[in-house]
Design an enzyme around this catalytic site. Structure first.
Site, PDB file in Angstrom:
ATOM      1  N   LYS A   1       0.846  -1.197   0.000  1.00 24.92           N
ATOM      2  CA  LYS A   1       0.000   0.000   0.000  1.00 24.92           C
ATOM      3  C   LYS A   1       0.881   1.248   0.000  1.00 24.92           C
ATOM      4  O   LYS A   1       0.687   2.161  -0.773  1.00 24.92           O
ATOM      5  CB  LYS A   1      -0.911  -0.037   1.231  1.00 24.92           C
ATOM      6  CG  LYS A   1      -1.858   1.139   1.319  1.00 24.92           C
ATOM      7  CD  LYS A   1      -2.841   0.956   2.465  1.00 24.92           C
ATOM      8  CE  LYS A   1      -3.620   2.238   2.680  1.00 24.92           C
ATOM      9  NZ  LYS A   1      -4.562   2.163   3.781  1.00 24.92           N
TER      10      LYS A   1
ATOM     11  N   GLU B   1      10.436  -4.724   4.663  1.00 25.91           N
ATOM     12  CA  GLU B   1      10.546  -6.109   4.202  1.00 25.91           C
ATOM     13  C   GLU B   1      10.265  -6.203   2.704  1.00 25.91           C
ATOM     14  O   GLU B   1      10.994  -6.859   1.951  1.00 25.91           O
ATOM     15  CB  GLU B   1       9.532  -7.009   4.951  1.00 25.91           C
ATOM     16  CG  GLU B   1       9.811  -7.192   6.433  1.00 25.91           C
ATOM     17  CD  GLU B   1       9.166  -6.120   7.304  1.00 25.91           C
ATOM     18  OE1 GLU B   1       8.844  -5.023   6.784  1.00 25.91           O
ATOM     19  OE2 GLU B   1       8.984  -6.384   8.504  1.00 25.91           O
TER      20      GLU B   1
ATOM     21  N   GLY C   1      -4.851  -2.200   4.933  1.00 29.77           N
ATOM     22  CA  GLY C   1      -4.063  -3.336   4.443  1.00 29.77           C
ATOM     23  C   GLY C   1      -4.743  -4.671   4.713  1.00 29.77           C
ATOM     24  O   GLY C   1      -4.825  -5.542   3.841  1.00 29.77           O
ATOM     25  N   ARG C   2      -5.265  -4.840   5.922  1.00 27.07           N
ATOM     26  CA  ARG C   2      -5.852  -6.139   6.290  1.00 27.07           C
ATOM     27  C   ARG C   2      -7.261  -6.323   5.722  1.00 27.07           C
ATOM     28  O   ARG C   2      -7.896  -7.347   5.951  1.00 27.07           O
ATOM     29  CB  ARG C   2      -5.848  -6.293   7.809  1.00 27.07           C
ATOM     30  CG  ARG C   2      -6.477  -5.143   8.573  1.00 27.07           C
ATOM     31  CD  ARG C   2      -6.119  -5.201  10.051  1.00 27.07           C
ATOM     32  NE  ARG C   2      -6.661  -4.078  10.815  1.00 27.07           N
ATOM     33  CZ  ARG C   2      -6.033  -2.935  10.977  1.00 27.07           C
ATOM     34  NH1 ARG C   2      -4.859  -2.729  10.417  1.00 27.07           N
ATOM     35  NH2 ARG C   2      -6.566  -1.967  11.717  1.00 27.07           N
TER      36      ARG C   2
ATOM     37  N   GLU D   1      -4.831  -7.044  14.536  1.00 31.30           N
ATOM     38  CA  GLU D   1      -4.359  -5.695  14.200  1.00 31.30           C
ATOM     39  C   GLU D   1      -5.536  -4.724  14.318  1.00 31.30           C
ATOM     40  O   GLU D   1      -5.355  -3.552  14.623  1.00 31.30           O
ATOM     41  CB  GLU D   1      -3.762  -5.662  12.780  1.00 31.30           C
ATOM     42  CG  GLU D   1      -2.798  -4.512  12.574  1.00 31.30           C
ATOM     43  CD  GLU D   1      -1.954  -4.634  11.311  1.00 31.30           C
ATOM     44  OE1 GLU D   1      -0.720  -4.704  11.416  1.00 31.30           O
ATOM     45  OE2 GLU D   1      -2.533  -4.657  10.217  1.00 31.30           O
TER      46      GLU D   1
ATOM     47  N   HIS E   1      -4.982 -33.822  17.103  1.00 31.51           N
ATOM     48  CA  HIS E   1      -3.862 -34.625  17.604  1.00 31.51           C
ATOM     49  C   HIS E   1      -2.770 -33.738  18.171  1.00 31.51           C
ATOM     50  O   HIS E   1      -1.623 -34.166  18.292  1.00 31.51           O
ATOM     51  CB  HIS E   1      -3.335 -35.524  16.481  1.00 31.51           C
ATOM     52  CG  HIS E   1      -4.394 -36.465  16.002  1.00 31.51           C
ATOM     53  ND1 HIS E   1      -4.612 -37.688  16.589  1.00 31.51           N
ATOM     54  CD2 HIS E   1      -5.343 -36.314  15.051  1.00 31.51           C
ATOM     55  CE1 HIS E   1      -5.636 -38.286  15.981  1.00 31.51           C
ATOM     56  NE2 HIS E   1      -6.103 -37.462  15.055  1.00 31.51           N
TER      57      HIS E   1
ATOM     58  N   LYS F   1       9.289  -0.727  14.404  1.00 33.51           N
ATOM     59  CA  LYS F   1       9.895  -0.345  13.119  1.00 33.51           C
ATOM     60  C   LYS F   1      10.924   0.761  13.337  1.00 33.51           C
ATOM     61  O   LYS F   1      12.029   0.715  12.791  1.00 33.51           O
ATOM     62  CB  LYS F   1       8.821   0.184  12.158  1.00 33.51           C
ATOM     63  CG  LYS F   1       7.846  -0.840  11.636  1.00 33.51           C
ATOM     64  CD  LYS F   1       6.929  -0.186  10.598  1.00 33.51           C
ATOM     65  CE  LYS F   1       5.736  -1.052  10.264  1.00 33.51           C
ATOM     66  NZ  LYS F   1       4.778  -0.414   9.378  1.00 33.51           N
TER      67      LYS F   1
END
Ligand code: F6P
Length: 551
Positions: free
Chosen positions: A215, A221, A276-277, A362, A393, A513
């Site tokens: 965005k 990253e 973003g999410r 978030e 399990h 950050k």
């Protein structure tokens, strides 16, 4: 100082009459066992099941009565949920701390609808981008889009992180059944070089297309991975002009995309009113569209839209996202439940819990109200999960017999996408059995009657009364995926409205950050440079320098 952007019309949570009533109601209900609730009402399953939009939503195995529901709905009303829903759909700037509208619902609005942000109808722009995506996706799928050396694209690599990765990878995995199988899809998100190397090591650069999703187009990253991808490509193809055929971008930041060297003709835009999410159905979903084709992508959007309309118009007591959100509030506030487990009995949904972690945590991991006042109640729970039956399990033991209460969302489909022998009946029998076992357990008397030695009885007793909701649909289709994602999106909205928090900002990710930016040059500096972090961080930096040198 309180936030000047927000009206002070909503009474604080603890002072809303329904909250006090729920508190009192809880003290009567907390000891009530689901066994009794079911025994006392033969119609219970019917009463607490909602069937709509192709979803069978059975919430009868929750620790609620009709009174609970009535009070929770009153709480939603007293929290201004109706007005808040309308405000979102009308493009009001309900993301108050970032002064932004929240209009992911516009991303899936049909062409003929109008949705306004800052006085302008955004739906035509949304469809213009969708058309551009469709044309590009078709070119890649058909082989018409050629790489720099004239070879067709065989590999599509999405580079992004957070919402620019989790949405694309979740949707790709969920809809893989519908994907074009002669294309290979990979996803690079982590700044750990291993993610990049393992995703590219066996690929031919001539046949590889990178979709750089960000965005902001500034995320450390993603930019680091995008630059490594550029180097990798240029090393193989040796010509700067190759970038134009092997890189496209999805972003809101044209200037940064161009500065990276991607032609804006190869850029797919979106808008600051898409968080973003909440962006999987924007151009961020380009890799998904390439995989499944524009038609199926549009089917997914229509599923989202159907859930949006349901959320906007259905009365709260028959509104799936509202009910789901209210149940989260109920357990979180009164039963002190810290988590929600999402347990899809569908292998294709293996990344769904990870996707929901960003969406929910978030959004609702907040400690102050819209007015900036500290909350004096619990906000967003931890979401987690794994596809069934694997979890059975591993961690289900704790859900069945541990000391914590973990409300579960089970998701299952009646028709398998890949029928193999009797696998699917076994799968579905397991999900139903788990929900049954959690709710009703096994009493000491039953265990004893089965011939268990007395000393073993406590170990083999299942207390039960562990809540769950079971969601069943006919089949996992793109449309159904859209419905499921929108269901959780609007459940998060419902929760955030009751807690009076900003579900659309994410200031909590900033500090780490900033501190990382400070530490990066400190690694390169010599030991003579004084470090002014705390003693632990200082020592860790020195240790890292030392161990790195030792190599
Ligand atoms: O750091 C959090 C975050 O801002 C998320 O909200 C977002 O989805 C992610 O980073 C990626 O951001 P971008 O799409 O701008 O690269």
């Amino acid at each position: 100082m309180t936030n000047p952007q927000t009206p002070h019309t909503i009474t604080s949570l603890r002072n809303r009459p329904a909250w006090a009533a729920l508190n009192e109601h809880f003290s009567e209900l907390r000891k009530m066992h689901l066994r009794r609730l079911f025994a006392g009402d033969p119609q219970r399953a019917e009463r607490f099941t909602l069937e709509t939009l192709g979803l069978y939503f059975d919430y009868s195995k929750n620790r609620i009565t009709a009174d609970t529901l009535r009070l929770l709905v009153e709480l939603a009303e007293q929290s201004g949920l109706r007005e808040h829903i309308d405000a979102m759909f009308e493009g009001d700037k309900i993301n108050v701390t970032e002064k932004r509208a929240v209009l992911h619902v516009a991303l899936r609005a049909p062409k003929e609808e109008q949705i306004f942000a800052d006085g302008a109808d955004v739906v035509p722009e949304v469809h213009a981008v969708l058309d551009k995506m469709s044309a590009f996706a078709e070119q890649v799928r058909s082989g018409a889009w050629k790489g720099h050396t004239g070879k067709r694209i065989r590999n599509v690599i999405n580079i992004g992180i957070g919402g620019s990765d989790l949405g694309p990878v979740m949707a790709y995995e969920a809809l893989k059944y519908y994907s074009q199988r002669d294309l290979n899809f990979r996803f690079i998100s982590n700044v750990d070089g291993t993610d990049f190397v393992e995703a590219t090591r066996d690929l031919n650069a001539e046949e590889t297309l990178f979709v750089v999703c960000s965005k902001t187009f500034t995320t450390l990253e993603t930019m680091t991975n995008a630059h490594s991808a550029r180097e990798w490509l240029l090393k193989a193809l040796g010509d700067e002009n190759a970038v134009a055929r092997h890189f496209v971008a999805v972003s809101t930041n044209t200037a940064k995309v161009e500065a990276f060297g991607i032609d804006s003709a190869n850029m797919f835009g979106f808008w600051d009113w898409v968080g973003g999410r909440y962006s999987v159905d924007s151009a961020i979903g380009l890799s998904t569209m390439i995989a499944i084709g524009p038609e199926q992508f549009h089917a997914m959007l229509s599923g989202f839209h159907a859930m949006d309309e349901h959320f906007r118009t259905a009365p709260f007591e028959r509104n799936l996202p509202v009910l789901m959100g209210l149940l989260v509030v109920w357990y979180n506030a009164f039963f002190d439940a810290q988590t929600v487990a999402v347990l899809p009995y569908e292998q294709y949904l293996k990344r769904f819990p990870a996707y929901l972690q960003q969406l929910t945590m978030e959004s609702n991991g907040k400690h102050v109200t819209l007015q900036g006042e500290p909350v004096d109640y619990q906000t967003g729970p931890v979401y987690w999960g794994e596809p069934g039956t694997n979890g059975q399990h591993s961690f289900y033991q704790l859900i069945h017999q541990g000391t914590k209460i973990i409300p579960c969302d089970f998701i299952a489909f009646a028709q398998p996408l890949n029928p193999v022998g009797n696998h699917h009946d076994l799968l579905v029998a397991n999900v139903l059995a788990q929900a049954e076992a959690l709710a009703f357990g096994r009493t000491a008397e039953e265990v004893t009657a089965a011939g268990t030695p007395e000393w073993l009885v406590p170990h083999r007793t299942f207390e039960g009364n562990r809540p769950s909701t079971t969601i069943v649909a006919a089949r996992l289709t793109p449309e159904m995926l859209g419905k499921l994602v929108a269901l959780y999106e609007h459940s998060v909205f419902t929760q955030g409205t009751i807690w009076q928090i900003d579900s659309f900002d994410q200031w909590g990710v900033e500090l780490g950050k900033v501190l990382a930016e400070k530490i990066i040059p400190e690694f390169a500096a010599g030991d003579e440079l004084p470090l002014n972090h705390d003693s632990s961080t200082n020592a860790l930096i020195r240790q890292y320098r030392k161990l790195r040198r030792a190599k």
